[in-house]
Motif scaffolding. Structure first.
Motif, PDB file in Angstrom:
ATOM      1  N   ILE A  96      -3.982  -2.064  32.099  1.00 60.51           N
ATOM      2  CA  ILE A  96      -4.821  -2.083  33.295  1.00 60.51           C
ATOM      3  C   ILE A  96      -4.725  -3.462  33.939  1.00 60.51           C
ATOM      4  O   ILE A  96      -4.692  -4.474  33.245  1.00 60.51           O
ATOM      5  N   ARG A  97      -4.649  -3.491  35.239  1.00 59.74           N
ATOM      6  CA  ARG A  97      -4.550  -4.743  35.984  1.00 59.74           C
ATOM      7  C   ARG A  97      -5.920  -5.436  36.030  1.00 59.74           C
ATOM      8  O   ARG A  97      -6.947  -4.803  35.775  1.00 59.74           O
ATOM      9  N   PRO A  98      -5.936  -6.728  36.366  1.00 57.10           N
ATOM     10  CA  PRO A  98      -7.204  -7.471  36.364  1.00 57.10           C
ATOM     11  C   PRO A  98      -8.295  -6.906  37.280  1.00 57.10           C
ATOM     12  O   PRO A  98      -9.448  -6.783  36.855  1.00 57.10           O
ATOM     13  N   LEU A  99      -7.961  -6.550  38.508  1.00 56.40           N
ATOM     14  CA  LEU A  99      -9.001  -6.073  39.429  1.00 56.40           C
ATOM     15  C   LEU A  99      -9.631  -4.758  38.965  1.00 56.40           C
ATOM     16  O   LEU A  99     -10.866  -4.654  38.919  1.00 56.40           O
ATOM     17  N   PRO A 100      -8.836  -3.749  38.599  1.00 55.49           N
ATOM     18  CA  PRO A 100      -9.481  -2.529  38.079  1.00 55.49           C
ATOM     19  C   PRO A 100     -10.283  -2.765  36.795  1.00 55.49           C
ATOM     20  O   PRO A 100     -11.317  -2.125  36.585  1.00 55.49           O
ATOM     21  N   ALA A 101      -9.830  -3.684  35.951  1.00 53.06           N
ATOM     22  CA  ALA A 101     -10.580  -3.992  34.730  1.00 53.06           C
ATOM     23  C   ALA A 101     -11.919  -4.628  35.079  1.00 53.06           C
ATOM     24  O   ALA A 101     -12.953  -4.271  34.493  1.00 53.06           O
ATOM     25  N   ALA A 102     -11.931  -5.553  36.028  1.00 47.59           N
ATOM     26  CA  ALA A 102     -13.179  -6.195  36.441  1.00 47.59           C
ATOM     27  C   ALA A 102     -14.114  -5.178  37.090  1.00 47.59           C
ATOM     28  O   ALA A 102     -15.320  -5.175  36.825  1.00 47.59           O
ATOM     29  N   ALA A 103     -13.568  -4.307  37.923  1.00 43.88           N
ATOM     30  CA  ALA A 103     -14.388  -3.282  38.573  1.00 43.88           C
ATOM     31  C   ALA A 103     -14.958  -2.310  37.544  1.00 43.88           C
ATOM     32  O   ALA A 103     -16.127  -1.912  37.633  1.00 43.88           O
ATOM     33  N   THR A 104     -14.152  -1.938  36.563  1.00 45.26           N
ATOM     34  CA  THR A 104     -14.617  -1.040  35.512  1.00 45.26           C
ATOM     35  C   THR A 104     -15.714  -1.696  34.678  1.00 45.26           C
ATOM     36  O   THR A 104     -16.733  -1.069  34.365  1.00 45.26           O
ATOM     37  N   ALA A 105     -15.526  -2.965  34.329  1.00 44.75           N
ATOM     38  CA  ALA A 105     -16.532  -3.690  33.556  1.00 44.75           C
ATOM     39  C   ALA A 105     -17.847  -3.781  34.338  1.00 44.75           C
ATOM     40  O   ALA A 105     -18.933  -3.570  33.778  1.00 44.75           O
ATOM     41  N   PHE A 106     -17.758  -4.073  35.638  1.00 47.85           N
ATOM     42  CA  PHE A 106     -18.954  -4.088  36.480  1.00 47.85           C
ATOM     43  C   PHE A 106     -19.606  -2.707  36.484  1.00 47.85           C
ATOM     44  O   PHE A 106     -20.826  -2.580  36.349  1.00 47.85           O
ATOM     45  N   GLY A 107     -18.795  -1.670  36.642  1.00 42.69           N
ATOM     46  CA  GLY A 107     -19.319  -0.304  36.674  1.00 42.69           C
ATOM     47  C   GLY A 107     -20.028   0.085  35.392  1.00 42.69           C
ATOM     48  O   GLY A 107     -21.075   0.749  35.423  1.00 42.69           O
ATOM     49  N   ILE A 108     -19.480  -0.320  34.266  1.00 44.19           N
ATOM     50  CA  ILE A 108     -20.127  -0.033  32.981  1.00 44.19           C
ATOM     51  C   ILE A 108     -21.486  -0.729  32.917  1.00 44.19           C
ATOM     52  O   ILE A 108     -22.486  -0.128  32.518  1.00 44.19           O
ATOM     53  N   GLY A 109     -21.526  -1.987  33.327  1.00 44.81           N
ATOM     54  CA  GLY A 109     -22.805  -2.703  33.361  1.00 44.81           C
ATOM     55  C   GLY A 109     -23.807  -2.025  34.280  1.00 44.81           C
ATOM     56  O   GLY A 109     -24.982  -1.859  33.927  1.00 44.81           O
ATOM     57  N   ALA A 110     -23.336  -1.608  35.458  1.00 39.70           N
ATOM     58  CA  ALA A 110     -24.220  -0.944  36.422  1.00 39.70           C
ATOM     59  C   ALA A 110     -24.740   0.379  35.867  1.00 39.70           C
ATOM     60  O   ALA A 110     -25.925   0.708  36.040  1.00 39.70           O
ATOM     61  N   LEU A 111     -23.881   1.139  35.204  1.00 39.23           N
ATOM     62  CA  LEU A 111     -24.324   2.406  34.614  1.00 39.23           C
ATOM     63  C   LEU A 111     -25.369   2.180  33.530  1.00 39.23           C
ATOM     64  O   LEU A 111     -26.354   2.938  33.430  1.00 39.23           O
ATOM     65  N   ILE A 112     -25.156   1.156  32.713  1.00 40.81           N
ATOM     66  CA  ILE A 112     -26.149   0.834  31.686  1.00 40.81           C
ATOM     67  C   ILE A 112     -27.474   0.459  32.335  1.00 40.81           C
ATOM     68  O   ILE A 112     -28.545   0.905  31.905  1.00 40.81           O
ATOM     69  N   GLU A 113     -27.404  -0.329  33.408  1.00 41.18           N
ATOM     70  CA  GLU A 113     -28.631  -0.733  34.111  1.00 41.18           C
ATOM     71  C   GLU A 113     -29.340   0.480  34.714  1.00 41.18           C
ATOM     72  O   GLU A 113     -30.568   0.594  34.641  1.00 41.18           O
ATOM     73  N   LEU A 114     -28.582   1.388  35.298  1.00 45.01           N
ATOM     74  CA  LEU A 114     -29.186   2.596  35.855  1.00 45.01           C
ATOM     75  C   LEU A 114     -29.795   3.452  34.743  1.00 45.01           C
ATOM     76  O   LEU A 114     -30.836   4.087  34.946  1.00 45.01           O
ATOM     77  N   GLY A 115     -29.153   3.449  33.581  1.00 49.46           N
ATOM     78  CA  GLY A 115     -29.738   4.133  32.425  1.00 49.46           C
ATOM     79  C   GLY A 115     -31.082   3.536  32.050  1.00 49.46           C
ATOM     80  O   GLY A 115     -32.011   4.263  31.675  1.00 49.46           O
ATOM     81  N   GLN A 116     -31.186   2.224  32.174  1.00 49.88           N
ATOM     82  CA  GLN A 116     -32.469   1.570  31.895  1.00 49.88           C
ATOM     83  C   GLN A 116     -33.517   2.004  32.917  1.00 49.88           C
ATOM     84  O   GLN A 116     -34.684   2.192  32.574  1.00 49.88           O
ATOM     85  N   ALA A 117     -33.103   2.178  34.166  1.00 49.98           N
ATOM     86  CA  ALA A 117     -34.037   2.572  35.224  1.00 49.98           C
ATOM     87  C   ALA A 117     -34.636   3.946  34.960  1.00 49.98           C
ATOM     88  O   ALA A 117     -35.797   4.193  35.295  1.00 49.98           O
ATOM     89  N   ILE A 118     -33.863   4.837  34.340  1.00 54.00           N
ATOM     90  CA  ILE A 118     -34.374   6.186  34.065  1.00 54.00           C
ATOM     91  C   ILE A 118     -34.854   6.331  32.621  1.00 54.00           C
ATOM     92  O   ILE A 118     -35.125   7.432  32.167  1.00 54.00           O
ATOM     93  N   HIS A 119     -34.927   5.196  31.905  1.00 46.47           N
ATOM     94  CA  HIS A 119     -35.417   5.174  30.520  1.00 46.47           C
ATOM     95  C   HIS A 119     -34.592   6.084  29.610  1.00 46.47           C
ATOM     96  O   HIS A 119     -35.131   6.899  28.856  1.00 46.47           O
ATOM     97  N   ILE A 120     -33.284   5.931  29.687  1.00 45.77           N
ATOM     98  CA  ILE A 120     -32.356   6.785  28.947  1.00 45.77           C
ATOM     99  C   ILE A 120     -32.592   6.735  27.435  1.00 45.77           C
ATOM    100  O   ILE A 120     -32.440   7.748  26.759  1.00 45.77           O
ATOM    101  N   LEU A 121     -32.968   5.564  26.915  1.00 52.22           N
ATOM    102  CA  LEU A 121     -33.215   5.469  25.473  1.00 52.22           C
ATOM    103  C   LEU A 121     -34.346   6.395  25.043  1.00 52.22           C
ATOM    104  O   LEU A 121     -34.271   7.042  23.994  1.00 52.22           O
ATOM    105  N   ASP A 122     -35.393   6.464  25.860  1.00 50.73           N
ATOM    106  CA  ASP A 122     -36.517   7.350  25.560  1.00 50.73           C
ATOM    107  C   ASP A 122     -36.126   8.813  25.757  1.00 50.73           C
ATOM    108  O   ASP A 122     -36.487   9.670  24.950  1.00 50.73           O
ATOM    109  N   LEU A 123     -35.386   9.096  26.825  1.00 50.48           N
ATOM    110  CA  LEU A 123     -34.971  10.476  27.094  1.00 50.48           C
ATOM    111  C   LEU A 123     -34.107  11.030  25.959  1.00 50.48           C
ATOM    112  O   LEU A 123     -34.201  12.207  25.621  1.00 50.48           O
TER     113      LEU A 123
END
Length: 122
Positions: A53-80
Motif C-alpha cells: 500500500i502506498r503512503p497516502l492510502p495507508a495514512a487515509a486508512t489509518a485516519f479512517g480506522i481512528g474515525a470509526l473507533i471514535e464513532l463507535g465511542q459516540a454510539i457506546h459500542i462497547l456497551d452495545l
C-alpha cells in the motif's frame, strides 16, 4: 505481501510507547491526544510494514480506522456489544467520544505521511 523492516520497527516502537501511555499516563494531554496521534501513526506503519500500500492510502486508512473507533465511542459500542468489562478491548477502543480526537487522528495521519515520504520512503 511485502516486508518493510523500517515501518515494522517504527510500529513496534510505537506499540511499546502506546502500552506505556495506557499503563502510566493519567493526564489530560498525553493519554487522550498524543496517544491518538501516535495510534494513527502506528496503524499507518503497521499497514505499510506488511501490505503493498502506498503512503497516502495507508495514512487515509489509518485516519479512517481512528474515525470509526471514535464513532463507535459516540454510539457506546462497547456497551452495545457487552464488552466494556474486557479491559484490553476497552483500552484499545476507548470509552468516551471527543470531537477533538478527529484533529488528533488527522495530525497523526499527516505526520505519518510526512515521515513516511521523507524518512522511511520505501
Amino acid at each position: 505481501m511485502v516486508w518493510r523492516p523500517g515501518h515494522a520497527a517504527v510500529a513496534a516502537l510505537l506499540l511499546a510507547i502506546e502500552v506505556a501511555i495506557a499503563l502510566y499516563a493519567r493526564d489530560r494531554f498525553i493519554r487522550p491526544y498524543l496517544g491518538d496521534v501516535l495510534a494513527v501513526i502506528l496503524v499507518h506503519c503497521g499497514l505499510r510494514a506488511v501490505l503493498p500500500i502506498r503512503p497516502l492510502p495507508a495514512a487515509a486508512t489509518a485516519f479512517g480506522i481512528g474515525a470509526l473507533i471514535e464513532l463507535g465511542q459516540a454510539i457506546h459500542i462497547l456497551d452495545l456489544l457487552g464488552i466494556r468489562t474486557i479491559r484490553i478491548v476497552a483500552v484499545v477502543l476507548g470509552g468516551s467520544f471527543e470531537w477533538l480526537d478527529f484533529l488528533a487522528y488527522a495530525a497523526g495521519a499527516g505526520i505519518a505521511l510526512a515521515v513516511d515520504r521523507r524518512v522511511l520512503h520505501n
